[in-house]
Design a protein around this motif. Structure first.
Motif, PDB file in Angstrom:
ATOM      1  N   SER A 160      13.842  64.318  15.922  1.00 29.28           N
ATOM      2  CA  SER A 160      13.817  62.888  16.246  1.00 29.28           C
ATOM      3  C   SER A 160      12.395  62.431  16.548  1.00 29.28           C
ATOM      4  N   LEU A 161      12.169  61.160  16.289  1.00 26.83           N
ATOM      5  CA  LEU A 161      10.932  60.494  16.673  1.00 26.83           C
ATOM      6  C   LEU A 161      11.280  59.071  17.080  1.00 26.83           C
ATOM      7  N   ARG A 162      10.460  58.497  17.952  1.00 23.63           N
ATOM      8  CA  ARG A 162      10.612  57.083  18.274  1.00 23.63           C
ATOM      9  C   ARG A 162       9.297  56.382  17.969  1.00 23.63           C
ATOM     10  N   LEU A 163       9.370  55.454  17.051  1.00 20.92           N
ATOM     11  CA  LEU A 163       8.206  54.647  16.711  1.00 20.92           C
ATOM     12  C   LEU A 163       8.175  53.403  17.589  1.00 20.92           C
ATOM     13  N   ALA A 164       6.977  52.965  17.906  1.00 22.04           N
ATOM     14  CA  ALA A 164       6.808  51.744  18.701  1.00 22.04           C
ATOM     15  C   ALA A 164       5.877  50.793  17.969  1.00 22.04           C
ATOM     16  N   CYS A 165       6.170  49.529  18.066  1.00 18.80           N
ATOM     17  CA  CYS A 165       5.337  48.484  17.473  1.00 18.80           C
ATOM     18  C   CYS A 165       5.020  47.475  18.577  1.00 18.80           C
ATOM     19  N   ASN A 181       6.771  43.368  24.873  1.00 17.12           N
ATOM     20  CA  ASN A 181       6.481  42.845  23.528  1.00 17.12           C
ATOM     21  C   ASN A 181       6.444  43.976  22.505  1.00 17.12           C
ATOM     22  N   THR A 182       7.403  44.842  22.590  1.00 21.20           N
ATOM     23  CA  THR A 182       7.418  46.034  21.753  1.00 21.20           C
ATOM     24  C   THR A 182       8.762  46.182  21.044  1.00 21.20           C
ATOM     25  N   VAL A 183       8.693  46.537  19.784  1.00 22.14           N
ATOM     26  CA  VAL A 183       9.885  46.823  18.983  1.00 22.14           C
ATOM     27  C   VAL A 183       9.872  48.313  18.654  1.00 22.14           C
ATOM     28  N   TYR A 184      11.010  48.946  18.855  1.00 24.62           N
ATOM     29  CA  TYR A 184      11.114  50.389  18.655  1.00 24.62           C
ATOM     30  C   TYR A 184      11.984  50.719  17.446  1.00 24.62           C
ATOM     31  N   LEU A 185      11.725  51.888  16.892  1.00 23.97           N
ATOM     32  CA  LEU A 185      12.617  52.442  15.877  1.00 23.97           C
ATOM     33  C   LEU A 185      12.902  53.893  16.283  1.00 23.97           C
ATOM     34  N   GLN A 186      14.098  54.108  16.799  1.00 21.00           N
ATOM     35  CA  GLN A 186      14.527  55.453  17.161  1.00 21.00           C
ATOM     36  C   GLN A 186      15.076  56.122  15.908  1.00 21.00           C
ATOM     37  N   MET A 187      14.498  57.255  15.561  1.00 23.49           N
ATOM     38  CA  MET A 187      14.900  57.945  14.336  1.00 23.49           C
ATOM     39  C   MET A 187      15.444  59.321  14.693  1.00 23.49           C
ATOM     40  N   ASN A 188      16.713  59.529  14.416  1.00 19.61           N
ATOM     41  CA  ASN A 188      17.370  60.794  14.714  1.00 19.61           C
ATOM     42  C   ASN A 188      17.791  61.493  13.425  1.00 19.61           C
ATOM     43  N   ASN A 189      18.039  62.769  13.534  1.00 18.44           N
ATOM     44  CA  ASN A 189      18.482  63.563  12.384  1.00 18.44           C
ATOM     45  C   ASN A 189      17.585  63.309  11.166  1.00 18.44           C
ATOM     46  N   LEU A 190      16.307  63.432  11.382  1.00 19.07           N
ATOM     47  CA  LEU A 190      15.350  63.132  10.318  1.00 19.07           C
ATOM     48  C   LEU A 190      15.467  64.122   9.179  1.00 19.07           C
ATOM     49  N   LYS A 191      15.192  63.617   7.985  1.00 20.94           N
ATOM     50  CA  LYS A 191      15.270  64.418   6.769  1.00 20.94           C
ATOM     51  C   LYS A 191      13.925  64.387   6.047  1.00 20.94           C
ATOM     52  N   PRO A 192      13.645  65.372   5.224  1.00 19.76           N
ATOM     53  CA  PRO A 192      12.384  65.339   4.468  1.00 19.76           C
ATOM     54  C   PRO A 192      12.215  64.048   3.662  1.00 19.76           C
ATOM     55  N   ALA A 193      13.320  63.469   3.204  1.00 19.39           N
ATOM     56  CA  ALA A 193      13.247  62.219   2.434  1.00 19.39           C
ATOM     57  C   ALA A 193      12.770  61.045   3.280  1.00 19.39           C
ATOM     58  N   ASP A 194      12.742  61.210   4.611  1.00 15.94           N
ATOM     59  CA  ASP A 194      12.245  60.143   5.490  1.00 15.94           C
ATOM     60  C   ASP A 194      10.729  60.160   5.618  1.00 15.94           C
ATOM     61  N   THR A 195      10.080  61.154   5.043  1.00 20.87           N
ATOM     62  CA  THR A 195       8.625  61.245   5.101  1.00 20.87           C
ATOM     63  C   THR A 195       7.994  60.032   4.431  1.00 20.87           C
ATOM     64  N   ALA A 196       7.138  59.332   5.180  1.00 23.46           N
ATOM     65  CA  ALA A 196       6.518  58.111   4.664  1.00 23.46           C
ATOM     66  C   ALA A 196       5.573  57.547   5.726  1.00 23.46           C
ATOM     67  N   VAL A 197       4.814  56.554   5.313  1.00 26.08           N
ATOM     68  CA  VAL A 197       4.070  55.747   6.279  1.00 26.08           C
ATOM     69  C   VAL A 197       4.979  54.589   6.687  1.00 26.08           C
ATOM     70  N   TYR A 198       5.191  54.466   7.982  1.00 30.22           N
ATOM     71  CA  TYR A 198       6.076  53.425   8.508  1.00 30.22           C
ATOM     72  C   TYR A 198       5.215  52.316   9.114  1.00 30.22           C
ATOM     73  N   SER A 199       5.551  51.091   8.766  1.00 24.31           N
ATOM     74  CA  SER A 199       4.819  49.957   9.310  1.00 24.31           C
ATOM     75  C   SER A 199       5.793  48.915   9.830  1.00 24.31           C
ATOM     76  N   CYS A 200       5.355  48.199  10.860  1.00 25.03           N
ATOM     77  CA  CYS A 200       6.166  47.094  11.341  1.00 25.03           C
ATOM     78  C   CYS A 200       5.552  45.799  10.836  1.00 25.03           C
ATOM     79  N   GLU A 201       6.425  44.853  10.540  1.00 23.28           N
ATOM     80  CA  GLU A 201       5.982  43.607   9.921  1.00 23.28           C
ATOM     81  C   GLU A 201       6.759  42.447  10.519  1.00 23.28           C
ATOM     82  N   ALA A 202       6.144  41.293  10.528  1.00 20.45           N
ATOM     83  CA  ALA A 202       6.751  40.110  11.137  1.00 20.45           C
ATOM     84  C   ALA A 202       6.886  38.998  10.115  1.00 20.45           C
ATOM     85  N   ALA A 203       8.041  38.364  10.130  1.00 21.71           N
ATOM     86  CA  ALA A 203       8.287  37.214   9.269  1.00 21.71           C
ATOM     87  C   ALA A 203       8.621  36.030  10.160  1.00 21.71           C
TER      88      ALA A 203
END
Length: 124
Positions: free
Chosen positions: A17-22, A77-99
């Protein structure tokens, strides 16, 4: 100055698992949908998850449903992405974006702000 800064990426084994923060600065979150996107080498950028400006509505790509959770801490003022049970296919650069839209569908019309991204590597 409006800014989105991601953190939390790293190397993890499959099933981990990893938790990303933006951290969002200079933008009133109540007026922006925030999405997490990812791009793997040689692949197109894809929207992984999104949180509406109200925080009441979320969307997930089918590939991460049941494993990833998006959330927001308004006090930080933070948005999180909790990622569990990660798989090799999840390997990537993750970015947060606002619309500038109340709804996640706003990303269909473009992105207004984005961060530099954080690398997630999942080993098998």
């Amino acid at each position: 100055q409006s800014q989105l800064v991601e953190s939390g990426g790293g190397l993890v084994q499959s099933g981990g698992s990893l938790r990303l923060a933006c951290v969002v600065s200079g933008l009133p979150l109540e007026f922006y949908a925030i999405g997490w996107f990812r791009q793997a080498p040689g692949k197109e950028r894809e929207k992984v998850s999104c949180l509406s400006s109200s925080g009441d509505s979320t969307t997930y790509d089918d590939s991460v449903k049941g494993r990833f959770t998006i959330s927001r801490d308004d006090a930080k003022n933070t948005v999180y992405l909790q990622m569990n049970n990660l798989k090799p296919a999840d390997t990537a650069v993750y970015s947060c974006e606002a619309a500038a839209n109340y709804y996640c569908s706003g990303f269909n019309y473009g992105v207004d702000y984005w961060g530099k991204g954080t690398l997630v590597t999942v080993s098998s």
